[in-house]
Enzyme design. Structure first.
Site, short mmCIF file in Angstrom:
data_model
loop_
_atom_site.label_atom_id
_atom_site.label_comp_id
_atom_site.label_asym_id
_atom_site.label_seq_id
_atom_site.Cartn_x
_atom_site.Cartn_y
_atom_site.Cartn_z
N HIS A 163 -3.55 2.03 -20.82
CA HIS A 163 -4.61 2.49 -21.73
C HIS A 163 -4.92 1.49 -22.83
O HIS A 163 -6.10 1.27 -23.14
CB HIS A 163 -4.26 3.87 -22.31
N ASP A 173 -6.32 6.82 -11.54
CA ASP A 173 -6.06 6.71 -12.98
C ASP A 173 -6.68 5.43 -13.52
O ASP A 173 -7.53 4.82 -12.86
CB ASP A 173 -4.54 6.77 -13.26
O1 T3D Z 1 2.98 3.44 -13.89
C1 T3D Z 1 2.08 3.03 -13.18
O2 T3D Z 1 1.91 1.82 -13.00
C2 T3D Z 1 1.17 4.05 -12.53
C3 T3D Z 1 -0.15 3.49 -12.25
C4 T3D Z 1 -0.66 3.51 -11.01
C5 T3D Z 1 -1.96 2.85 -10.77
C6 T3D Z 1 -2.14 2.31 -9.38
O3 T3D Z 1 -2.76 1.29 -9.29
S1 T3D Z 1 -1.52 3.15 -8.07
C7 T3D Z 1 -2.10 2.19 -6.68
C8 T3D Z 1 -1.22 1.01 -6.41
N1 T3D Z 1 -1.77 0.14 -5.40
C9 T3D Z 1 -1.73 0.41 -4.10
O4 T3D Z 1 -1.27 1.44 -3.66
C10 T3D Z 1 -2.24 -0.66 -3.15
C11 T3D Z 1 -1.08 -1.21 -2.33
N2 T3D Z 1 -1.52 -2.30 -1.50
C12 T3D Z 1 -2.22 -2.12 -0.36
O5 T3D Z 1 -2.55 -1.02 0.02
C13 T3D Z 1 -2.53 -3.35 0.43
O6 T3D Z 1 -1.68 -4.39 0.02
C14 T3D Z 1 -4.00 -3.81 0.25
C15 T3D Z 1 -4.92 -2.81 0.97
C16 T3D Z 1 -4.38 -3.92 -1.21
C17 T3D Z 1 -4.17 -5.21 0.90
O7 T3D Z 1 -3.70 -5.18 2.23
P1 T3D Z 1 -3.41 -6.54 3.00
O8 T3D Z 1 -3.04 -6.16 4.39
O9 T3D Z 1 -4.56 -7.47 2.83
O10 T3D Z 1 -2.20 -7.24 2.25
P2 T3D Z 1 -0.63 -6.85 2.31
O11 T3D Z 1 0.00 -7.57 3.45
O12 T3D Z 1 -0.46 -5.38 2.26
O13 T3D Z 1 -0.11 -7.42 0.93
C18 T3D Z 1 0.14 -8.82 0.75
C19 T3D Z 1 1.36 -8.95 -0.13
O14 T3D Z 1 1.07 -8.35 -1.41
C20 T3D Z 1 2.54 -8.18 0.44
O15 T3D Z 1 3.70 -8.85 0.05
P3 T3D Z 1 4.54 -9.71 1.15
O16 T3D Z 1 4.87 -8.77 2.27
O17 T3D Z 1 3.62 -10.82 1.59
O18 T3D Z 1 5.74 -10.20 0.40
C21 T3D Z 1 2.47 -6.87 -0.32
O19 T3D Z 1 3.70 -6.21 -0.43
C22 T3D Z 1 2.01 -7.34 -1.69
N3 T3D Z 1 1.34 -6.25 -2.42
C23 T3D Z 1 0.14 -5.71 -2.14
N4 T3D Z 1 -0.14 -4.73 -3.02
C24 T3D Z 1 0.92 -4.66 -3.84
C25 T3D Z 1 1.86 -5.62 -3.46
N5 T3D Z 1 3.03 -5.76 -4.11
C26 T3D Z 1 3.26 -4.92 -5.15
N6 T3D Z 1 2.39 -3.98 -5.57
C27 T3D Z 1 1.22 -3.82 -4.94
N7 T3D Z 1 0.34 -2.89 -5.38
#
Ligand code: T3D
Length: 263
Positions: free
Chosen positions: A90, A145
């Site tokens: 925030h 959020d």
């Molecule tokens: O207290 C609080 O913080 C609460 C607040 C919450 C607010 C929020 O934002 S909740 C939502 C959080 N975000 C997500 O749920 C999105 C998670 N990520 C994904 O769904 C996918 O990564 C994407 C759709 C964004 C992209 O997919 P893709 O296939 O292009 O990439 P990938 O292979 O999934 O990710 C690449 C790398 O980034 C991978 O790491 P690695 O395996 O190469 O070492 C992945 O783990 C990392 N990564 C992606 N998103 C996140 C992340 N690492 C940490 N946090 C992430 N959100």
């Protein structure tokens, strides 16, 4: 200027740029990134700041994948995400909203979760053709959020906002353009140059008027028609006394381009 590890921050020719810089995790919002971003944004409103516009973008192939899911107790049951939002998110969002200068986001790749919230909180959003927007929250059992439930229905209407939030599906840049979520979509290789061009134009514009536009649009969300007319009149009274408005009129009469100084 402070040195940061998780963001790149620069001010050149009155244009401040914040680049979220954790490309290996798609610029996920770690605690450190959030505190650095807050510090940088706060510095822009300081009296000695030279910034007259802010551009936000991401390093690598993403804009921002939202909260860092690998950090702290995100994956445990013993957590207070509400407090984490209040303390970590925030202040940044409110500080961004309070900036007296235009904010542009250059969405170079995926903008997910709170990353999407940050992207759409900007005054002008430019997206790369391959970028997409994702209300990722529901996919991990959370509600949207960081301002998404406020901003998204207002930008695209509640039917589309509800569907995005409930389905957790990707919204491609072109469709985001069709829906009015973004101002423009450009080829991937042009996103940084085109967004910077536009941001530079704003950084050399009549900053007080641009800040006034931000305030008036924000006020219009709660005002009735009469109140908004009044708000416009009060703001225009202020603008009429700025050096830039005098310069703007003079430049028009002298048939030359205005040289606005942000005063
Ligand atoms: O207290 C609080 O913080 C609460 C607040 C919450 C607010 C929020 O934002 S909740 C939502 C959080 N975000 C997500 O749920 C999105 C998670 N990520 C994904 O769904 C996918 O990564 C994407 C759709 C964004 C992209 O997919 P893709 O296939 O292009 O990439 P990938 O292979 O999934 O990710 C690449 C790398 O980034 C991978 O790491 P690695 O395996 O190469 O070492 C992945 O783990 C990392 N990564 C992606 N998103 C996140 C992340 N690492 C940490 N946090 C992430 N959100």
């Amino acid at each position: 200027m402070a040195n940061y590890d998780n963001i790149l921050f620069s001010i050149e020719n009155n244009l401040a740029t914040i680049t979220l810089n954790r490309p290996d995790s798609l610029n996920a919002l770690s605690s450190k990134l959030k505190s650095e971003m807050l510090d940088a944004v706060r510095s822009l409103n300081a009296p000695d700041s030279e910034a007259r516009a802010l551009l936000i973008t991401g390093a690598g192939r993403a804009f921002c994948a939202g909260a860092d899911l690998s950090q702290g107790d995100m994956g445990s049951n013993n957590r207070d995400l509400g407090q984490s939002l209040i303390d970590g998110y925030h202040p940044i969002l409110l500080e961004l909203a309070a900036l007296e200068m235009p904010v542009i986001s250059a969405v170079n790749g995926v903008a997910a979760g709170a990353g999407m919230s940050i992207a759409i909180s900007a005054d002008i959003v430019i997206a790369a053709r391959s970028a997409y927007f994702l209300q990722a929250f529901v996919n991990i059992g959370l509600v949207p959020d960081a301002g998404s439930t406020f901003l998204l229905p207002r930008l695209v209407g509640s039917a589309r906002a509800r569907a995005m939030m409930m389905l957790g599906e990707r919204l491609p840049a072109e469709k985001a353009l069709e829906w009015g979520l973004v101002y423009d979509v450009v080829d991937d290789e042009d996103i940084q140059t085109q967004a910077t061009e536009l941001a530079k134009k704003l950084a050399s514009g009549p900053t007080k008027a641009l800040g006034g536009i931000r305030q008036l649009i924000a006020q219009s969300l709660k005002n009735n028609y009469a109140e908004q007319l009044q708000a416009e009149a009060l703001m225009q009274r202020e603008m009429g006394n700025t050096e830039d408005s005098t310069e703007g009129v003079m430049a028009f009469l002298q048939k030359r381009n205005a040289d606005f100084q942000g005063k």
